[in-house]
Design a protein around this motif. Sequence first.
Motif, PDB file in Angstrom:
ATOM      1  N   PRO A  32      11.222   6.879   2.688  1.00 53.31           N
ATOM      2  CA  PRO A  32      11.793   8.105   2.113  1.00 53.31           C
ATOM      3  C   PRO A  32      11.395   8.329   0.665  1.00 53.31           C
ATOM      4  N   GLY A  33      11.400   9.582   0.251  1.00 47.49           N
ATOM      5  CA  GLY A  33      11.198   9.917  -1.150  1.00 47.49           C
ATOM      6  C   GLY A  33       9.789   9.676  -1.637  1.00 47.49           C
ATOM      7  N   ARG A  34       9.364   8.443  -1.608  1.00 53.76           N
ATOM      8  CA  ARG A  34       8.027   8.038  -2.028  1.00 53.76           C
ATOM      9  C   ARG A  34       7.140   7.815  -0.801  1.00 53.76           C
ATOM     10  N   GLY A  35       7.320   8.649   0.211  1.00 48.33           N
ATOM     11  CA  GLY A  35       6.676   8.410   1.502  1.00 48.33           C
ATOM     12  C   GLY A  35       5.170   8.453   1.477  1.00 48.33           C
ATOM     13  N   TYR A  36       4.589   9.342   0.647  1.00 53.23           N
ATOM     14  CA  TYR A  36       3.131   9.404   0.591  1.00 53.23           C
ATOM     15  C   TYR A  36       2.581   8.151  -0.085  1.00 53.23           C
ATOM     16  N   THR A  37       3.277   7.678  -1.111  1.00 51.85           N
ATOM     17  CA  THR A  37       2.878   6.437  -1.765  1.00 51.85           C
ATOM     18  C   THR A  37       2.993   5.253  -0.810  1.00 51.85           C
ATOM     19  N   GLY A  38       4.107   5.179  -0.098  1.00 53.01           N
ATOM     20  CA  GLY A  38       4.392   3.994   0.702  1.00 53.01           C
ATOM     21  C   GLY A  38       3.827   3.985   2.099  1.00 53.01           C
ATOM     22  N   GLY A  39       3.313   5.138   2.587  1.00 52.09           N
ATOM     23  CA  GLY A  39       2.880   5.231   3.973  1.00 52.09           C
ATOM     24  C   GLY A  39       1.874   4.193   4.423  1.00 52.09           C
ATOM     25  N   PRO A  40       0.754   4.003   3.714  1.00 53.22           N
ATOM     26  CA  PRO A  40      -0.202   2.986   4.159  1.00 53.22           C
ATOM     27  C   PRO A  40       0.376   1.575   4.171  1.00 53.22           C
ATOM     28  N   TYR A  41       1.132   1.213   3.131  1.00 56.90           N
ATOM     29  CA  TYR A  41       1.679  -0.137   3.104  1.00 56.90           C
ATOM     30  C   TYR A  41       2.719  -0.338   4.203  1.00 56.90           C
ATOM     31  N   SER A  42       3.533   0.687   4.487  1.00 55.45           N
ATOM     32  CA  SER A  42       4.503   0.538   5.571  1.00 55.45           C
ATOM     33  C   SER A  42       3.776   0.355   6.903  1.00 55.45           C
ATOM     34  N   GLY A  43       2.577   0.967   7.043  1.00 53.13           N
ATOM     35  CA  GLY A  43       1.773   0.727   8.240  1.00 53.13           C
ATOM     36  C   GLY A  43       1.351  -0.720   8.349  1.00 53.13           C
ATOM     37  N   LYS A  44       1.018  -1.324   7.225  1.00 55.82           N
ATOM     38  CA  LYS A  44       0.669  -2.743   7.214  1.00 55.82           C
ATOM     39  C   LYS A  44       1.866  -3.609   7.611  1.00 55.82           C
ATOM     40  N   ILE A  45       3.040  -3.258   7.073  1.00 51.93           N
ATOM     41  CA  ILE A  45       4.242  -4.046   7.342  1.00 51.93           C
ATOM     42  C   ILE A  45       4.593  -3.997   8.826  1.00 51.93           C
ATOM     43  N   ILE A  46       4.587  -2.800   9.406  1.00 49.21           N
ATOM     44  CA  ILE A  46       4.966  -2.679  10.818  1.00 49.21           C
ATOM     45  C   ILE A  46       3.933  -3.356  11.708  1.00 49.21           C
ATOM     46  N   THR A  47       2.670  -3.364  11.294  1.00 43.44           N
ATOM     47  CA  THR A  47       1.633  -4.073  12.048  1.00 43.44           C
ATOM     48  C   THR A  47       1.917  -5.568  12.074  1.00 43.44           C
ATOM     49  N   ALA A  48       2.309  -6.124  10.933  1.00 42.60           N
ATOM     50  CA  ALA A  48       2.667  -7.541  10.894  1.00 42.60           C
ATOM     51  C   ALA A  48       3.872  -7.822  11.780  1.00 42.60           C
TER      52      ALA A  48
END
Length: 397
Positions: free
Chosen positions: A358-374
């Motif tokens: 949320p809020g910083r979604g464009y900033t965090g989107g790629p890293y959250s993809g990495k996290i969910i992949t792990a």
Amino acid sequence: MTAAFTQSSAEPFATPLTTDVLIVGGGIAGCATAYYLAREGLEVTLIERDDISSQASGANAGSIHMQMSYLFATRDPAWIATYAPLLPILKTAILTWLELAREIDADIELTTNGGIMIAETEEQFEVLKRKVEIENRHQIESRIIDRDELLRLAPYVTPTAIGGEFCPLEGKSNPLVATFAIRRMAERAGARVLPFTELAGLEEQNGKWSARTSRGVIQAARVVIAAGGWCGSVASLAGFKLPVAGRPIHMNVTEPTEPMVNHLIYAAGLALTFKQGKTGQLIVGGGWPAALDPRSGRPVSVRSTVQQNLWTALRFVPGLAHLRLLRTWAGMVNETPDGRPVIGPVPGKKGLFVNTFPGRGYTGGPYSGKIITAMLQGKTLPIDPAFVGIDRFATVS
């Protein structure tokens, strides 16, 4: 890109599709998740009800954030204490963007020259000092700057400013290029990307998930809900509640002008983000409210917001006055009650995951993809799963 692809040309599936992982949502988080999962060799299908990056990920201003926003002064200390551990996650998220920029086959106009938050009053200056103390405790190298240093870094800023905060590593990218480029990378890695494929139902059947879409059925071993501000709506299709909602916000862009702004600019006491694109256009935002069109349900600009947003920009950067407004538009930003991401498995729903920032979604989107992949691979996680876990919300059932 898929500009020529339309809803009517999305043909029904000849037979039900099967996949290991189904991703619902074609924004930055969904496309990045598809890329990282496919790169690991998983069979991935991504669906998006509209075109790829047609909502929040394509309609945001492209800011890359790390520091806490101007709302810091209005927040309860207990709320700040629960939010602050997100700051080092945002720092890693920006490093993920820098890593991605070296892999992407396009110029996404990524720069990280730092962000400046301007103080007009002594009271605001004191607030920034407290904010910097908290950020420093959480590995963010922000610092206070006096009036002279502010005007050296940003000579276009109003001379009535008394100082501010400088936060290195913040910056901007071009959202109209970046998400599509990540989508191409995902497809090259083997992901199946299906725009104009709307989810109508999602239910667990015999240990797998059956997704009814506007084009037919997709059967998946696991599902990742990455629908941004619509995660709550998708969650309801799967039979649980999730307190994630979308809010319409507004942006402006001027005609091109000579290079002048090297940083991401904020105001300590008012909603403002201000930066300059590669082509010379000045992009003005800051989370000002837009509205939802009652007929289409899409975000639309509001005249009073356009005026107030531009007035705020002129207050801090008076040299803008001669420029013409080229375009104004509205997009969505998603929100959670505590401002923290929701990344992880849904309790009691085996194989179902949520990925939204949320809020910083464009900033965090790629890293959250990495996290969910792990997470999906059972690997050691780079963050505390409880901090972003769904079960912190009592409304999830």
